[in-house]
Write a protein that holds these residues in place. Structure first.
Motif, PDB file in Angstrom:
ATOM      1  N   PHE A 230       1.877   7.119   3.243  1.00  0.00           N
ATOM      2  CA  PHE A 230       0.493   7.091   3.730  1.00  0.00           C
ATOM      3  C   PHE A 230      -0.525   6.940   2.608  1.00  0.00           C
ATOM      4  O   PHE A 230      -1.468   7.734   2.491  1.00  0.00           O
ATOM      5  N   CYS A 231      -0.332   5.960   1.743  1.00  0.00           N
ATOM      6  CA  CYS A 231      -1.379   5.604   0.792  1.00  0.00           C
ATOM      7  C   CYS A 231      -2.595   5.219   1.637  1.00  0.00           C
ATOM      8  O   CYS A 231      -2.441   4.548   2.670  1.00  0.00           O
TER       9      CYS A 231
ATOM     10  N   TYR B 232      -4.934   3.166   1.626  1.00  0.00           N
ATOM     11  CA  TYR B 232      -5.365   1.777   1.853  1.00  0.00           C
ATOM     12  C   TYR B 232      -4.337   0.980   2.661  1.00  0.00           C
ATOM     13  O   TYR B 232      -4.574  -0.177   2.993  1.00  0.00           O
ATOM     14  N   CYS B 233      -3.191   1.572   2.961  1.00  0.00           N
ATOM     15  CA  CYS B 233      -2.040   0.779   3.420  1.00  0.00           C
ATOM     16  C   CYS B 233      -1.764   0.940   4.919  1.00  0.00           C
ATOM     17  O   CYS B 233      -1.782   2.042   5.463  1.00  0.00           O
TER      18      CYS B 233
ATOM     19  N   VAL C 297       1.136  -0.090   6.325  1.00  0.00           N
ATOM     20  CA  VAL C 297       2.585  -0.100   6.602  1.00  0.00           C
ATOM     21  C   VAL C 297       3.093   1.105   7.412  1.00  0.00           C
ATOM     22  O   VAL C 297       3.834   0.922   8.390  1.00  0.00           O
ATOM     23  N   PRO C 298       2.723   2.349   7.066  1.00  0.00           N
ATOM     24  CA  PRO C 298       3.259   3.462   7.864  1.00  0.00           C
ATOM     25  C   PRO C 298       2.887   3.364   9.339  1.00  0.00           C
ATOM     26  O   PRO C 298       3.580   3.905  10.195  1.00  0.00           O
TER      27      PRO C 298
ATOM     28  N   HIS D 168       8.659   3.338  -5.590  1.00  0.00           N
ATOM     29  CA  HIS D 168       7.457   4.173  -5.730  1.00  0.00           C
ATOM     30  C   HIS D 168       7.678   5.095  -6.937  1.00  0.00           C
ATOM     31  O   HIS D 168       8.714   5.748  -7.023  1.00  0.00           O
TER      32      HIS D 168
HETATM   33  S1  SF4 Z   1       4.322   0.923   1.805  1.00  0.00           S
HETATM   34 FE1  SF4 Z   1       3.802   1.372  -0.340  1.00  0.00          FE
HETATM   35  S2  SF4 Z   1       1.567   1.226  -0.425  1.00  0.00           S
HETATM   36 FE2  SF4 Z   1       2.127   1.415   1.748  1.00  0.00          FE
HETATM   37  S3  SF4 Z   1       2.022   3.622   2.204  1.00  0.00           S
HETATM   38 FE3  SF4 Z   1       4.140   3.149   1.614  1.00  0.00          FE
HETATM   39  S4  SF4 Z   1       4.203   3.543  -0.610  1.00  0.00           S
HETATM   40 FE4  SF4 Z   1       2.041   3.393  -0.033  1.00  0.00          FE
END
Ligand code: SF4
Length: 467
Positions: A189-190, A192-193, A195-196, A264
């Motif tokens: 859960f960065c 800006y991202c 993906v999660p 990571h």
């Molecule tokens: S995919 Fe990468 S950037 Fe995106 S939340 Fe996961 S670690 Fe962070």
């Protein structure tokens, strides 16, 4: 038209092979039909498209690169890259035209965007000529849905399951280097991202199944595998395994080259470093995103490490893995990034002298915390910072490439060079792109050969075959 159910998944309950057995009347539906597949975004999506392609071809469809003659159009979307949505929406204009003039065409949207509720709503409201939306968790259901929905008018949205399915078959892009998904999703859960939210929580595949896949690829003649995960070194936490153990087991299969992306820093363990330095077939190349050199920004990004911790890890890797090459990702212009924050990023680049870096201007993703953060930095200032950063990154990438001048390196040759078909191209163990010339050069495709470097630029090398 009524289509009987396809007997698609005999072993589905056990989450084993997606098994497609075509009944005669289903075969007739897809005979002489063609599909057009367009992929947007990251390597994970490219690999998902290899899976989609496998399903479509097992249904009997044939690929075409000419969208005008396609009966099935699949757009595999990506929510990470900038302007990705605009590109997909733009392309849907073309699809709409085809649909109006060629009623038989069936349009599928797949991938990350189909996991975003606002995108799904937009498609349902404004682009209802799309026949099927299928999320990242449900690609395996594509053959069944395609078969049963082929003639229906209603838009179908499909995104449900979080299961890990083993034994997936792929129609791989390359005969020499293969991607292997070892886990799905991300728990980090960065801020800006996306993906999660689009790919769900971390789910790991079974280690023995991954090893089996590698062994089968060796039998098929593959030279290289890349273990793939959004957060690849977090592998195994959910099933009591460790990434370092998996890496070691893959190394023991004897496959000639092993890579893995994306790591990571927070999950990068000493055991991983030990395994990488112990096995020659694990390539000395690590992609280790730092994102920013400012602790304040890293904290607001929720990256879970400080600049100092990153540098400590970086130096440890450099010290313990001979000739390792390290690349990174950097975001400039995160909300309210100050000039001082940015200069700390430049300092890290100067300290690390990265072999390469993917650099981006921050772009907000709807639904993420960073998209709601106040931002007073102008786009003009962000562009200036990106330019400055790229100058520095390119300087070090050139410097790193210059060190290889007149040296001999091993290259896995993958195909003809795009710009000059009298040459071939491939990658060194450290993931540097080399364009190669020599006698009967095409015969080297698919082989690992010795190459002498004759010219070094910022983004590629030139070389000749060593006899
Ligand atoms: S995919 Fe990468 S950037 Fe995106 S939340 Fe996961 S670690 Fe962070």
């Amino acid at each position: 038209m009524h289509l009987p159910d396809l007997n698609i998944a005999k072993k589905r309950e056990k989450r084993e092979n997606i098994y497609i057995e075509l009944k005669e009347d289903i075969k007739k539906v897809f005979t002489n039909k063609k599909y057009f597949l367009r992929t947007y975004g990251c390597q994970m999506n490219v690999h998902d498209s290899e899976e989609i392609r496998s399903y479509l071809e097992r249904l009997g469809l044939e690929e075409t690169l000419n969208i005008e003659e396609a009966n099935v159009i699949v757009l595999n979307t990506c929510a990470i890259r900038e302007n990705a949505r605009d590109k997909v929406i733009g392309f849907l204009g073309k699809c709409h035209y085809l649909k109006k003039n060629h009623n038989d065409v069936f349009i599928v949207l797949a991938g990350c965007m189909c996991e975003q509720p606002d995108f799904v709503k937009l498609i349902q409201e404004k682009y209802s000529f799309v026949d099927l939306l299928i999320g990242t968790h449900n690609i395996q259901d594509l053959p069944h849905l395609l078969t049963t929905k082929f003639k229906e008018q209603e838009i179908e949205v499909y995104s449900e399951s979080d299961e890990v399915i083993e034994g997936i078959q792929y129609k791989r892009d390359s005969k020499y280097t293969a991607w292997i998904n070892i886990m799905y999703g991300c728990d980090k859960f960065c801020t800006y991202c996306i993906v999660p939210y689009t790919r769900g929580r971390e789910r790991s595949r079974q280690k023995d199944k991954i090893i089996k896949e590698v062994e089968e690829l060796i039998k098929e003649g593959y030279k290289e595998v890349t273990l793939l995960g959004q957060n690849v070194n977090a592998y195994g936490k959910d099933i009591g395994e460790k990434f370092s153990d998996l890496l070691e087991s893959v190394a023991k299969t004897g496959i000639e080259r092993i890579r893995f992306v994306t790591s990571h820093p927070w999950n990068f363990t000493d055991e991983m470093i030990d395994v990488i330095s112990k096995y020659k077939n694990i390539m000395p190349y690590i992609h280790l995103p730092i994102q920013s050199g400012s602790n304040e920004i890293l904290k607001r990004m929720n990256r879970r490490y400080t600049k100092e911790e990153y540098l400590e890890l970086f130096h440890k890797i450099k010290e313990k893995i001979p000739n390792v090459s390290i690349t990174t990702d950097i975001i400039v212009g995160f909300p309210n990034e100050t000039r001082e924050d940015f200069e700390e990023t430049l300092d890290v680049v100067k300290t690390c002298e990265f072999d390469g870096a993917y650099t981006f201007i921050f772009s907000p993703r709807e639904g993420t915390p960073a998209a709601r953060m106040e931002d007073k930095v102008s786009m003009e200032e962000k562009e200036k910072r990106l330019y400055e950063l790229n100058e520095l990154v390119n300087y070090y990438s050139n410097k790193s490439n210059q060190k290889l001048l007149n040296k001999e390196v091993e290259v896995l040759v993958l195909g003809e060079s795009e710009k000059d078909n009298t040459k071939v191209y491939g990658y060194t163990d450290t993931m540097k792109l080399v364009n190669i010339e020599g006698d009967n050069i095409k015969d080297t495709i698919g082989k690992i050969i010795k190459v002498k470097i004759t010219d070094a630029k910022s983004f590629s090398l030139d070389g000749v075959v060593v006899k």
